[in-house]
Design a protein around this motif. Structure first.
Motif, PDB file in Angstrom:
ATOM      1  N   SER A  34       0.682  -1.187  -0.021  1.00 36.52           N
ATOM      2  CA  SER A  34       0.068  -0.090  -0.384  1.00 36.52           C
ATOM      3  C   SER A  34       1.107   0.986   0.290  1.00 36.52           C
ATOM      4  CB  SER A  34      -0.645  -0.170   1.107  1.00 36.52           C
ATOM      5  OG  SER A  34      -0.416   0.057   2.235  1.00 36.52           O
ATOM      6  N   VAL A  35      -0.192   1.944  -0.183  1.00 35.12           N
ATOM      7  CA  VAL A  35       1.387   3.808  -0.016  1.00 35.12           C
ATOM      8  C   VAL A  35       1.405   3.882   1.220  1.00 35.12           C
ATOM      9  CG1 VAL A  35       1.637   6.047  -0.536  1.00 35.12           C
ATOM     10  CG2 VAL A  35      -0.192   4.524  -2.143  1.00 35.12           C
ATOM     11  N   GLY A  69       3.419  -7.239  -4.491  1.00 37.98           N
ATOM     12  CA  GLY A  69       3.115  -6.495  -4.897  1.00 37.98           C
ATOM     13  C   GLY A  69       2.519  -5.175  -4.211  1.00 37.98           C
ATOM     14  N   ALA A  70       1.556  -4.603  -5.403  1.00 38.69           N
ATOM     15  CA  ALA A  70       1.173  -3.024  -5.973  1.00 38.69           C
ATOM     16  C   ALA A  70      -0.526  -3.684  -4.670  1.00 38.69           C
ATOM     17  CB  ALA A  70       1.248  -2.700  -6.383  1.00 38.69           C
ATOM     18  N   GLY A 119       6.174  -7.820  -8.972  1.00 39.36           N
ATOM     19  CA  GLY A 119       5.320  -5.925  -9.051  1.00 39.36           C
ATOM     20  C   GLY A 119       6.834  -5.279  -8.678  1.00 39.36           C
ATOM     21  N   GLY A 120       5.857  -4.711  -7.927  1.00 34.28           N
ATOM     22  CA  GLY A 120       6.971  -3.573  -6.894  1.00 34.28           C
ATOM     23  C   GLY A 120       7.408  -4.673  -5.764  1.00 34.28           C
ATOM     24  N   PHE A 139       9.268 -15.033  -8.533  1.00 35.02           N
ATOM     25  CA  PHE A 139       9.693 -13.935  -9.184  1.00 35.02           C
ATOM     26  C   PHE A 139       8.579 -13.710 -10.383  1.00 35.02           C
ATOM     27  CE2 PHE A 139      13.792 -15.404  -7.190  1.00 35.02           C
ATOM     28  CZ  PHE A 139      13.638 -13.761  -6.211  1.00 35.02           C
ATOM     29  N   ARG A 140       7.726 -12.537 -10.602  1.00 30.06           N
ATOM     30  CA  ARG A 140       7.090 -12.159 -11.659  1.00 30.06           C
ATOM     31  C   ARG A 140       6.953 -10.923 -11.447  1.00 30.06           C
ATOM     32  NH1 ARG A 140       1.397 -12.085 -12.637  1.00 30.06           N
ATOM     33  NH2 ARG A 140       0.518 -12.806 -10.763  1.00 30.06           N
ATOM     34  N   LEU A 141       6.908  -9.663 -12.907  1.00 33.46           N
ATOM     35  CA  LEU A 141       6.450  -9.241 -13.037  1.00 33.46           C
ATOM     36  C   LEU A 141       5.298  -8.786 -13.818  1.00 33.46           C
ATOM     37  CD1 LEU A 141      10.227  -7.150 -13.947  1.00 33.46           C
ATOM     38  CD2 LEU A 141       8.589  -7.247 -11.682  1.00 33.46           C
TER      39      LEU A 141
END
Length: 269
Positions: A34-35, A69-70, A119-120, A139-141
């Motif tokens: 999260s932000v 991730g995000a 992702g992030g 791992f994954r983008l």
């Protein structure tokens, strides 16, 4: 090791000699970024940047995972789409600022990865010096299949580790890279049995912490400068590229297709 001290809502810090262990845990076995979580991880790194009593920092995720991730359900991230353009652009700095803060640390940094790093999370892990993964981790983008470009200044960092050919495979296809493949390609530095990544990361940290701290820090900096001197110059626009792709029809189609479990129909719009 000392009892972990809570740094903020999501992170704790523990010490053993010249080793610091930072645990990021949102308590949901996803540890999505999260932000607010990214701001806290940035603050942790900046806090540790002034710590001369440590030589190695291990970053791990609580609950047996690194990070998904995000956080796609984060209301603060969703709200920024309604901001004026200048404020949107400023809000998009939170991810790259987090990665830059971890990359800038003079201590050697080691990410202990279990289950998934997405992702992030990959962006954060490759901002660290080393990655140790459990055998069942991957791992994954997924950014490009979801209609966005990979940002957070991650592309040159990935190229530094695996070379341009494999960086394209990882980034463009967005497919899972199992731990063993990640190690063969240079994305990971070690693979352990599941649940043992943190132990192995701490073992590596211990070997580093036993060395004279000043030349360790100077060597890390000199190697980074040799490998990364052009990184920012080649990726300084990726935040604006992300903002552009996030407004595209293809990005909306990618997300809709993902949620509807169908094959997307991209038009280049």
């Amino acid at each position: 090791m000392t009892e972990p001290e809570r740094f903020g809502e999501f992170t704790t810090i523990a010490r053993e000699g010249r080793i610091v262990t930072v645990t990021f845990d949102r308590g949901d076995r996803l540890n999505a970024l999260s932000v607010a979580a990214m701001r806290e991880l940035t603050e942790v790194a900046r806090h540790l940047s002034a710590d001369t009593q440590s030589s190695a920092i291990v970053l791990t995720g609580g609950g047996g995972v690194f990070t998904a991730g995000a956080d796609l359900k984060d209301p603060e991230a969703a709200a920024r789409k309604k901001l004026p353009l200048l404020e949107q652009r400023q809000a998009l700095k939170v991810g790259p600022d987090m990665c830059a803060a971890w990359e800038a640390l003079e201590q050697v940094t080691i990410a202990a990865v279990e289950r998934f790093c997405v992702g992030g999370g990959v962006a954060l892990a490759i901002a660290c010096d080393h990655r140790i993964a459990g055998r069942g981790a991957h791992f994954r983008l997924p950014e490009i299949p979801l209609g966005m470009n990979m940002s957070w200044h991650s592309n040159p960092r990935l190229v530094n580790l695996v070379g341009p050919s494999k960086a394209k495979l990882i980034t463009i296809l967005g497919e899972q890279v199992p731990a063993e493949t990640a190690m063969a390609w240079g994305l990971a530095d070690g693979v352990t049995e599941d649940g043992e990544a943190l132990e192995a990361a701490l073992d590596l940290a211990g070997r580093i912490a036993a060395l004279p701290p000043v030349p360790v820090r100077m060597s890390k900096q000199s190697i980074d400068m040799a490998a990364k001197a052009l990184n920012l110059a080649t990726t300084y626009m990726d935040r604006d590229q992300f903002a552009l792709t996030a407004m595209s029809e293809d990005q909306r189609e990618a997300v809709s297709a993902f949620l509807e479990k169908r094959t997307p129909d991209f038009k280049g719009n």
